[in-house]
Design a protein around this motif. Sequence first.
Motif, PDB file in Angstrom:
ATOM      1  N   LEU A 265     -32.150 -13.988  53.859  1.00 63.87           N
ATOM      2  CA  LEU A 265     -31.885 -15.358  53.427  1.00 63.87           C
ATOM      3  C   LEU A 265     -31.794 -16.364  54.565  1.00 63.87           C
ATOM      4  CD1 LEU A 265     -31.564 -16.986  50.881  1.00 63.87           C
ATOM      5  CD2 LEU A 265     -29.097 -16.556  50.952  1.00 63.87           C
ATOM      6  N   PRO A 266     -31.213 -16.044  55.721  1.00 69.40           N
ATOM      7  CA  PRO A 266     -31.159 -17.059  56.788  1.00 69.40           C
ATOM      8  C   PRO A 266     -32.529 -17.590  57.205  1.00 69.40           C
ATOM      9  CG  PRO A 266     -29.642 -15.273  57.266  1.00 69.40           C
ATOM     10  CD  PRO A 266     -30.459 -14.828  56.093  1.00 69.40           C
ATOM     11  N   PHE A 267     -33.523 -16.731  57.208  1.00 66.93           N
ATOM     12  CA  PHE A 267     -34.866 -17.176  57.600  1.00 66.93           C
ATOM     13  C   PHE A 267     -35.533 -17.979  56.483  1.00 66.93           C
ATOM     14  CE2 PHE A 267     -33.990 -13.153  59.861  1.00 66.93           C
ATOM     15  CZ  PHE A 267     -33.919 -13.677  61.141  1.00 66.93           C
ATOM     16  N   LEU A 268     -35.229 -17.624  55.238  1.00 65.73           N
ATOM     17  CA  LEU A 268     -35.724 -18.437  54.129  1.00 65.73           C
ATOM     18  C   LEU A 268     -35.078 -19.820  54.152  1.00 65.73           C
ATOM     19  CD1 LEU A 268     -35.805 -15.916  51.122  1.00 65.73           C
ATOM     20  CD2 LEU A 268     -37.713 -16.669  52.563  1.00 65.73           C
ATOM     21  N   GLU A 269     -33.786 -19.862  54.443  1.00 65.81           N
ATOM     22  CA  GLU A 269     -33.094 -21.148  54.495  1.00 65.81           C
ATOM     23  C   GLU A 269     -33.622 -22.020  55.629  1.00 65.81           C
ATOM     24  OE1 GLU A 269     -29.081 -19.832  54.780  1.00 65.81           O
ATOM     25  OE2 GLU A 269     -28.775 -19.860  52.598  1.00 65.81           O
ATOM     26  N   GLU A 270     -33.939 -21.387  56.753  1.00 63.40           N
ATOM     27  CA  GLU A 270     -34.510 -22.139  57.876  1.00 63.40           C
ATOM     28  C   GLU A 270     -35.856 -22.747  57.487  1.00 63.40           C
ATOM     29  OE1 GLU A 270     -36.511 -20.964  62.116  1.00 63.40           O
ATOM     30  OE2 GLU A 270     -34.568 -20.063  61.659  1.00 63.40           O
TER      31      GLU A 270
ATOM     32  N   VAL B  37     -35.243 -25.688  55.059  1.00 65.03           N
ATOM     33  CA  VAL B  37     -34.819 -26.913  55.742  1.00 65.03           C
ATOM     34  C   VAL B  37     -36.012 -27.623  56.378  1.00 65.03           C
ATOM     35  CG1 VAL B  37     -33.482 -27.793  57.705  1.00 65.03           C
ATOM     36  CG2 VAL B  37     -32.452 -26.145  56.124  1.00 65.03           C
ATOM     37  N   ALA B  38     -36.947 -26.838  56.889  1.00 63.78           N
ATOM     38  CA  ALA B  38     -38.114 -27.417  57.570  1.00 63.78           C
ATOM     39  C   ALA B  38     -39.118 -28.027  56.596  1.00 63.78           C
ATOM     40  CB  ALA B  38     -38.800 -26.356  58.417  1.00 63.78           C
ATOM     41  N   THR B  39     -39.163 -27.536  55.354  1.00 65.60           N
ATOM     42  CA  THR B  39     -40.208 -27.966  54.424  1.00 65.60           C
ATOM     43  C   THR B  39     -39.689 -28.679  53.174  1.00 65.60           C
ATOM     44  OG1 THR B  39     -40.194 -25.870  53.211  1.00 65.60           O
ATOM     45  CG2 THR B  39     -41.625 -26.011  55.147  1.00 65.60           C
ATOM     46  N   ARG B  40     -38.501 -28.288  52.693  1.00 65.98           N
ATOM     47  CA  ARG B  40     -37.921 -28.820  51.452  1.00 65.98           C
ATOM     48  C   ARG B  40     -38.791 -28.532  50.233  1.00 65.98           C
ATOM     49  NH1 ARG B  40     -32.628 -29.247  52.348  1.00 65.98           N
ATOM     50  NH2 ARG B  40     -32.215 -30.369  54.289  1.00 65.98           N
TER      51      ARG B  40
ATOM     52  N   VAL C 267     -38.064 -11.856  43.678  1.00 69.56           N
ATOM     53  CA  VAL C 267     -36.670 -11.439  43.808  1.00 69.56           C
ATOM     54  C   VAL C 267     -35.790 -12.496  44.474  1.00 69.56           C
ATOM     55  CG1 VAL C 267     -37.234  -8.980  43.846  1.00 69.56           C
ATOM     56  CG2 VAL C 267     -37.142 -10.252  46.000  1.00 69.56           C
ATOM     57  N   GLU C 268     -36.378 -13.562  44.999  1.00 70.49           N
ATOM     58  CA  GLU C 268     -35.593 -14.629  45.612  1.00 70.49           C
ATOM     59  C   GLU C 268     -36.365 -15.921  45.499  1.00 70.49           C
ATOM     60  OE1 GLU C 268     -32.693 -16.212  46.453  1.00 70.49           O
ATOM     61  OE2 GLU C 268     -32.237 -14.413  47.625  1.00 70.49           O
ATOM     62  N   GLN C 269     -35.635 -17.020  45.291  1.00 74.45           N
ATOM     63  CA  GLN C 269     -36.276 -18.329  45.299  1.00 74.45           C
ATOM     64  C   GLN C 269     -35.277 -19.392  45.736  1.00 74.45           C
ATOM     65  OE1 GLN C 269     -37.628 -19.129  41.298  1.00 74.45           O
ATOM     66  NE2 GLN C 269     -35.582 -19.659  40.563  1.00 74.45           N
ATOM     67  N   LEU C 270     -35.755 -20.350  46.506  1.00 76.04           N
ATOM     68  CA  LEU C 270     -35.016 -21.551  46.854  1.00 76.04           C
ATOM     69  C   LEU C 270     -35.829 -22.724  46.339  1.00 76.04           C
ATOM     70  CD1 LEU C 270     -33.995 -20.723  50.549  1.00 76.04           C
ATOM     71  CD2 LEU C 270     -32.634 -20.433  48.483  1.00 76.04           C
ATOM     72  N   LEU C 271     -35.218 -23.555  45.521  1.00 73.85           N
ATOM     73  CA  LEU C 271     -35.965 -24.599  44.831  1.00 73.85           C
ATOM     74  C   LEU C 271     -35.911 -25.919  45.594  1.00 73.85           C
ATOM     75  CD1 LEU C 271     -34.974 -23.862  41.131  1.00 73.85           C
ATOM     76  CD2 LEU C 271     -36.965 -23.061  42.429  1.00 73.85           C
TER      77      LEU C 271
END
Length: 256
Positions: free
Chosen positions: A82-87, A90-93, A109-113
């Motif tokens: 998750l830390p790398f996905l969050e990074e 933040v860079a792309t939104r 299995v994971e998504q950030l919207l």
Amino acid sequence: MAVQERVLGILGAFTADRPSLSLSEIAEATKLPISTTHRLVGQLVAWGALERDERRRYVIGLRLWELGLLSPRAYRHRSRILPFLEELFVATREHLVLTVLLDGEPVMVEQLLGRRGARLAAGLGERLPLHASSPGHVFLAFGPPELWETIEAGPLHAYTPRTITDPNALRAVVREVRRTSIAISEGAIVSTTVSISAPVFAQRGEFYGAVSIVATIGTVDPKQLAPLVLRAARLISAALLSAGDDPPFRPLSRAG
């Protein structure tokens, strides 16, 4: 039919296409008498396996979801990934997705919207077609050769006019993905959506899954986002490589 078989049949009636059901719909799907369905569903609600939504329809309950997280094949490496996905987020939104291979299909299995609201082709726990998604192209490029059996069995469904349905054309695309480690798919499942994916590897270089950015066509330049996706995938791969325990999903040998 044993009681446990009836209970499992009730739970199995819920799918990604049917996430909420009425009592009569459950009875119809399971071929159980309405009285038996009412009794068993009531017990499942009392235990927490089922709940009622705002429309008073039945949905999978929170307790069943909590139990699912205890599975050895559950998504245990979230804290590493998750830390790398969050990074990257933040860079792309933009929307971010992590997909792994389960039973021969890519499963999210994971998504950030992101805030722009691009339409996703699938939700958490749902599957993506190998031939029509950028994660699927990554799996075909780096996963086991047996995945091509699904393609060769055909026919390949056309979700939009831009879906690749010719196996030879698909092979050419996948060869390029293998060369660049980047898959870009525009309008192949959702006509307004573009996705950019890169492969993730685990211990001993075994294929693990794919990291993807999903955005609305015309709002991003996929070629500019590709290096960011590839960097995140490589960082996640390095984190998984250093993990001491087995990956949460059975790894696949990287195709030779």
